[in-house]
Design a protein around this motif. Structure first.
Motif, short mmCIF file in Angstrom:
data_model
loop_
_atom_site.label_atom_id
_atom_site.label_comp_id
_atom_site.label_asym_id
_atom_site.label_seq_id
_atom_site.Cartn_x
_atom_site.Cartn_y
_atom_site.Cartn_z
N MET A 21 0.83 -1.20 0.00
CA MET A 21 0.00 0.00 0.00
C MET A 21 0.86 1.25 0.00
SD MET A 21 -2.93 -0.99 2.72
CE MET A 21 -4.42 -1.68 2.10
N GLU A 22 0.50 2.16 -0.86
CA GLU A 22 1.14 3.47 -0.89
C GLU A 22 0.11 4.44 -0.31
OE1 GLU A 22 4.29 6.04 -3.08
OE2 GLU A 22 3.91 3.96 -3.59
N ILE A 23 0.47 5.07 0.79
CA ILE A 23 -0.46 5.91 1.53
C ILE A 23 0.10 7.32 1.61
CG2 ILE A 23 -1.65 6.18 3.74
CD1 ILE A 23 -1.13 3.08 4.07
N ASP A 24 -0.74 8.29 1.29
CA ASP A 24 -0.32 9.69 1.30
C ASP A 24 -0.47 10.35 2.66
OD1 ASP A 24 0.33 9.62 -1.40
OD2 ASP A 24 -1.69 10.17 -2.01
N GLU A 25 -1.28 9.75 3.53
CA GLU A 25 -1.53 10.36 4.83
C GLU A 25 -0.28 10.33 5.70
OE1 GLU A 25 -5.01 8.57 6.60
OE2 GLU A 25 -5.83 8.23 4.60
N LYS A 26 -0.15 11.32 6.57
CA LYS A 26 1.01 11.36 7.47
C LYS A 26 0.80 10.49 8.70
CE LYS A 26 2.62 15.80 5.97
NZ LYS A 26 3.91 15.75 5.45
N ILE A 27 -0.46 10.36 9.14
CA ILE A 27 -0.75 9.55 10.32
C ILE A 27 -1.48 8.29 9.86
CG2 ILE A 27 -2.00 9.41 12.49
CD1 ILE A 27 -1.59 12.43 12.76
N VAL A 28 -0.80 7.15 9.98
CA VAL A 28 -1.36 5.87 9.57
C VAL A 28 -1.20 4.90 10.73
CG1 VAL A 28 -1.24 3.99 7.91
CG2 VAL A 28 -0.74 6.31 7.17
N THR A 29 -2.29 4.20 11.06
CA THR A 29 -2.26 3.20 12.12
C THR A 29 -2.75 1.87 11.55
OG1 THR A 29 -4.53 3.67 12.80
CG2 THR A 29 -2.77 4.94 13.90
N PRO A 30 -2.43 0.77 12.22
CA PRO A 30 -2.99 -0.51 11.78
C PRO A 30 -4.52 -0.47 11.71
CG PRO A 30 -1.20 -0.91 13.28
CD PRO A 30 -1.46 0.58 13.30
N LYS A 31 -5.15 0.25 12.63
CA LYS A 31 -6.62 0.33 12.62
C LYS A 31 -7.13 0.89 11.30
CE LYS A 31 -10.60 2.12 15.06
NZ LYS A 31 -11.11 2.97 16.11
N SER A 32 -6.50 1.93 10.78
CA SER A 32 -6.95 2.50 9.51
C SER A 32 -6.74 1.53 8.35
CB SER A 32 -6.27 3.84 9.24
OG SER A 32 -4.87 3.69 9.11
N ILE A 33 -5.67 0.75 8.39
CA ILE A 33 -5.42 -0.26 7.35
C ILE A 33 -6.46 -1.37 7.45
CG2 ILE A 33 -3.78 -1.98 6.50
CD1 ILE A 33 -2.70 0.80 6.04
N ILE A 34 -6.71 -1.85 8.67
CA ILE A 34 -7.69 -2.92 8.90
C ILE A 34 -9.06 -2.50 8.36
CG2 ILE A 34 -8.95 -4.18 10.69
CD1 ILE A 34 -6.28 -3.96 12.36
#
Length: 75
Positions: A21-34
Motif C-alpha cells: 500500500m502506498e499511503i499519502d496520509e502522514k498519520i497511519v495506524t494498523p486500525k486505519s489499514i484494517i
C-alpha cells in the motif's frame, strides 16, 4: 509512505495474501489499514509490526510490514 500488509488464515478469503500500500496520509495506524480492508478490528487476534507485537493505534512508518491473524483454534 509504503506499507506491506500480510494477511493470514480466513482473512485471505476474497482478498490477496499481500498488499503493498502506498499511503499519502502522514498519520497511519494498523486500525486505519484494517478498516480499509473491510476487516473488523475485533477480529484481529494477532497483530505484528515488523515481526513484533503491535497495537491497533500504533503509528506506522514507511517500510513497515503489518501482519494480521484472526483467532485460530484447534486441538
Amino acid at each position: 509512505m509504503k506499507i506491506e500488509v500480510r494477511l493470514f488464515a480466513y482473512f485471505r478469503e476474497g482478498r490477496k495474501k499481500k498488499y503493498f500500500m502506498e499511503i499519502d496520509e502522514k498519520i497511519v495506524t494498523p486500525k486505519s489499514i484494517i478498516e480499509s480492508l473491510n476487516i473488523e478490528v475485533e477480529e484481529v487476534a494477532i497483530l505484528l509490526i515488523n515481526g513484533r507485537d503491535g497495537k491497533v493505534d500504533q503509528l506506522l512508518k514507511d517500510g513497515d510490514i503489518l501482519s494480521m491473524f484472526p483467532p485460530v483454534g484447534g486441538g
